[in-house]
Write a protein that holds these residues in place. Structure first.
Motif, PDB file in Angstrom:
ATOM      1  N   CYS A 153       0.881  -1.168   0.000  1.00 53.26           N
ATOM      2  CA  CYS A 153       0.000   0.000   0.000  1.00 53.26           C
ATOM      3  C   CYS A 153       0.918   1.217   0.000  1.00 53.26           C
ATOM      4  O   CYS A 153       1.224   1.791   1.056  1.00 53.26           O
ATOM      5  CB  CYS A 153      -0.922   0.021   1.224  1.00 53.26           C
ATOM      6  SG  CYS A 153      -2.384  -1.006   1.091  1.00 53.26           S
ATOM      7  N   ASN A 158       0.693   1.235   6.379  1.00 51.76           N
ATOM      8  CA  ASN A 158       0.278  -0.095   6.866  1.00 51.76           C
ATOM      9  C   ASN A 158       1.528  -0.896   7.202  1.00 51.76           C
ATOM     10  O   ASN A 158       1.986  -1.732   6.424  1.00 51.76           O
ATOM     11  CB  ASN A 158      -0.600  -0.822   5.834  1.00 51.76           C
ATOM     12  CG  ASN A 158       0.107  -1.139   4.519  1.00 51.76           C
ATOM     13  OD1 ASN A 158       1.009  -0.419   4.096  1.00 51.76           O
ATOM     14  ND2 ASN A 158      -0.303  -2.223   3.874  1.00 51.76           N
ATOM     15  N   GLN A 162      -0.685  -6.306   6.096  1.00 51.25           N
ATOM     16  CA  GLN A 162      -1.720  -7.333   6.066  1.00 51.25           C
ATOM     17  C   GLN A 162      -2.352  -7.413   4.675  1.00 51.25           C
ATOM     18  O   GLN A 162      -2.723  -6.406   4.079  1.00 51.25           O
ATOM     19  CB  GLN A 162      -2.804  -6.998   7.099  1.00 51.25           C
ATOM     20  CG  GLN A 162      -3.916  -8.026   7.230  1.00 51.25           C
ATOM     21  CD  GLN A 162      -3.446  -9.329   7.843  1.00 51.25           C
ATOM     22  OE1 GLN A 162      -2.562  -9.332   8.713  1.00 51.25           O
ATOM     23  NE2 GLN A 162      -3.998 -10.440   7.394  1.00 51.25           N
ATOM     24  N   ASN A 163      -2.487  -8.628   4.151  1.00 52.24           N
ATOM     25  CA  ASN A 163      -3.077  -8.841   2.825  1.00 52.24           C
ATOM     26  C   ASN A 163      -3.871 -10.144   2.864  1.00 52.24           C
ATOM     27  O   ASN A 163      -3.320 -11.229   2.732  1.00 52.24           O
ATOM     28  CB  ASN A 163      -1.987  -8.910   1.764  1.00 52.24           C
ATOM     29  CG  ASN A 163      -2.546  -8.932   0.348  1.00 52.24           C
ATOM     30  OD1 ASN A 163      -3.754  -8.815   0.148  1.00 52.24           O
ATOM     31  ND2 ASN A 163      -1.690  -9.111  -0.631  1.00 52.24           N
ATOM     32  N   SER A 164      -5.197 -10.028   3.051  1.00 51.15           N
ATOM     33  CA  SER A 164      -6.055 -11.200   3.250  1.00 51.15           C
ATOM     34  C   SER A 164      -6.343 -11.995   1.988  1.00 51.15           C
ATOM     35  O   SER A 164      -6.716 -13.174   2.067  1.00 51.15           O
ATOM     36  CB  SER A 164      -7.390 -10.763   3.878  1.00 51.15           C
ATOM     37  OG  SER A 164      -7.160 -10.131   5.129  1.00 51.15           O
ATOM     38  N   ASP A 165      -6.235 -11.357   0.811  1.00 46.15           N
ATOM     39  CA  ASP A 165      -6.480 -12.119  -0.417  1.00 46.15           C
ATOM     40  C   ASP A 165      -5.153 -12.317  -1.162  1.00 46.15           C
ATOM     41  O   ASP A 165      -4.085 -12.014  -0.652  1.00 46.15           O
ATOM     42  CB  ASP A 165      -7.521 -11.432  -1.300  1.00 46.15           C
ATOM     43  CG  ASP A 165      -7.176  -9.980  -1.606  1.00 46.15           C
ATOM     44  OD1 ASP A 165      -5.973  -9.630  -1.527  1.00 46.15           O
ATOM     45  OD2 ASP A 165      -8.080  -9.187  -1.909  1.00 46.15           O
ATOM     46  N   ASP A 171      -4.641  -4.918   2.671  1.00 46.42           N
ATOM     47  CA  ASP A 171      -6.005  -4.668   3.127  1.00 46.42           C
ATOM     48  C   ASP A 171      -6.299  -3.180   3.304  1.00 46.42           C
ATOM     49  O   ASP A 171      -7.431  -2.736   3.074  1.00 46.42           O
ATOM     50  CB  ASP A 171      -6.252  -5.382   4.466  1.00 46.42           C
ATOM     51  CG  ASP A 171      -6.241  -6.892   4.314  1.00 46.42           C
ATOM     52  OD1 ASP A 171      -6.223  -7.387   3.164  1.00 46.42           O
ATOM     53  OD2 ASP A 171      -6.248  -7.585   5.356  1.00 46.42           O
ATOM     54  N   SER A 172      -5.311  -2.410   3.684  1.00 43.53           N
ATOM     55  CA  SER A 172      -5.515  -0.980   3.955  1.00 43.53           C
ATOM     56  C   SER A 172      -5.879  -0.174   2.715  1.00 43.53           C
ATOM     57  O   SER A 172      -6.478   0.895   2.819  1.00 43.53           O
ATOM     58  CB  SER A 172      -4.261  -0.379   4.596  1.00 43.53           C
ATOM     59  OG  SER A 172      -4.021  -0.958   5.857  1.00 43.53           O
ATOM     60  N   ASP A 174      -6.954  -1.956  -0.347  1.00 38.63           N
ATOM     61  CA  ASP A 174      -7.636  -2.868  -1.264  1.00 38.63           C
ATOM     62  C   ASP A 174      -9.138  -2.601  -1.197  1.00 38.63           C
ATOM     63  O   ASP A 174      -9.729  -2.649  -0.120  1.00 38.63           O
ATOM     64  CB  ASP A 174      -7.344  -4.306  -0.859  1.00 38.63           C
ATOM     65  CG  ASP A 174      -7.719  -5.322  -1.923  1.00 38.63           C
ATOM     66  OD1 ASP A 174      -8.569  -4.987  -2.783  1.00 38.63           O
ATOM     67  OD2 ASP A 174      -7.182  -6.444  -1.886  1.00 38.63           O
ATOM     68  N   CYS A 176     -11.402  -4.464  -2.198  1.00 34.49           N
ATOM     69  CA  CYS A 176     -12.044  -5.743  -1.899  1.00 34.49           C
ATOM     70  C   CYS A 176     -11.022  -6.561  -1.096  1.00 34.49           C
ATOM     71  O   CYS A 176     -10.357  -7.453  -1.655  1.00 34.49           O
ATOM     72  CB  CYS A 176     -12.424  -6.494  -3.182  1.00 34.49           C
ATOM     73  SG  CYS A 176     -13.930  -5.916  -3.994  1.00 34.49           S
ATOM     74  N   PRO A 177     -10.861  -6.285   0.199  1.00 38.90           N
ATOM     75  CA  PRO A 177      -9.813  -6.903   1.010  1.00 38.90           C
ATOM     76  C   PRO A 177      -9.821  -8.433   1.040  1.00 38.90           C
ATOM     77  O   PRO A 177      -8.764  -9.052   1.175  1.00 38.90           O
ATOM     78  CB  PRO A 177     -10.083  -6.335   2.415  1.00 38.90           C
ATOM     79  CG  PRO A 177     -10.840  -5.078   2.170  1.00 38.90           C
ATOM     80  CD  PRO A 177     -11.690  -5.371   0.986  1.00 38.90           C
ATOM     81  N   THR A 178     -11.002  -9.038   0.926  1.00 41.24           N
ATOM     82  CA  THR A 178     -11.065 -10.496   1.029  1.00 41.24           C
ATOM     83  C   THR A 178     -11.349 -11.192  -0.298  1.00 41.24           C
ATOM     84  O   THR A 178     -11.524 -12.406  -0.342  1.00 41.24           O
ATOM     85  CB  THR A 178     -12.158 -10.902   2.043  1.00 41.24           C
ATOM     86  OG1 THR A 178     -13.426 -10.395   1.616  1.00 41.24           O
ATOM     87  CG2 THR A 178     -11.841 -10.341   3.429  1.00 41.24           C
TER      88      THR A 178
END
Length: 221
Positions: A153, A158, A162-165, A171-172, A174, A176-178
């Protein structure tokens, strides 16, 4: 010589002193554009072009060019490679409209402020972390301690990355984080990516019921 037929309440161009070009045709005449050195038109007439050379004092910087507007006002603009308000100009190495060093302009013109990326063009002067170094030349644009080349990011702090997908956006930042969506497409610009938006076009009709899911049509005609 062919006689000229004047329109009502008008006189030939040269008689009315319009200082414009004239073309003759059988039994009539036509006034053209203004002659060199004159401004205006056939309707309002042509008037001598006012020149900065006639001024007793040139208000422009030595690295600026002067021009006279139709209303008589003097306009100053810095030359290419220089930036400022025209009355004061400083060197602009990257030619993006901002000087390498701050200028003492009296009108607080934004183009008198020092370029936050002296060697890299960035006319928007974006600075995500407000550290005085523009994003275009800041190795850590968001100031989170993670270099741009490694940051998922780049413009949003961040530290945890963190990157859930499985896409390349943290995630910060994105939309569509997931849900993986490398294109980050957001048709209705609501901050939620199409990949996870239940109403992609934002027309109030859920995608599963919308007969044009990507084009707003609330009437569903």
């Amino acid at each position: 010589m062919t006689s000229l037929v004047n329109e009502p309440n008008s006189a030939p161009c040269w008689m009315s002193g319009c200082n414009c070009t004239v073309s003759l045709s059988q039994g009539s005449y036509k006034c053209g554009g203004c002659k060199p050195g004159f401004l205006g038109n056939q309707t309002s007439g042509c008037f001598p072009r006012k020149s900065c050379s006639a001024l007793t004092f040139n208000p422009c910087d030595s690295h600026a060019h002067c021009s006279m507007e139709r209303n008589g006002e003097v306009s100053c603009r810095c030359n290419v490679g220089w930036a400022g308000n025209g009355h004061t100009c400083g060197m602009d190495t990257d030619i993006d409209g901002y000087p390498d060093r701050s200028l003492p302009c009296m009108d607080n013109n934004k183009h008198c402020k020092q370029d936050n990326c002296v060697l890299t063009p960035n006319s928007g002067q974006e600075d995500a972390d407000n550290d005085g170094i523009g994003d275009q030349c800041d190795e850590d644009a968001d100031g989170d301690g993670i270099k741009n080349v490694e940051d998922n990011c780049r413009l949003v702090p961040n530290k945890d990355q963190q990157n859930s997908d499985s896409d390349s956006f943290g995630d910060s930042c994105d939309n569509c984080p997931t849900v993986s969506n490398s294109d980050q497409k957001d048709t209705d610009n609501n901050g939620q990516g199409d990949a996870c938006d239940q109403d992609i076009d934002g027309d109030g009709i859920p995608n599963v019921l919308d007969n044009c899911p990507k084009v707003p049509n609330p009437m569903q005609t």
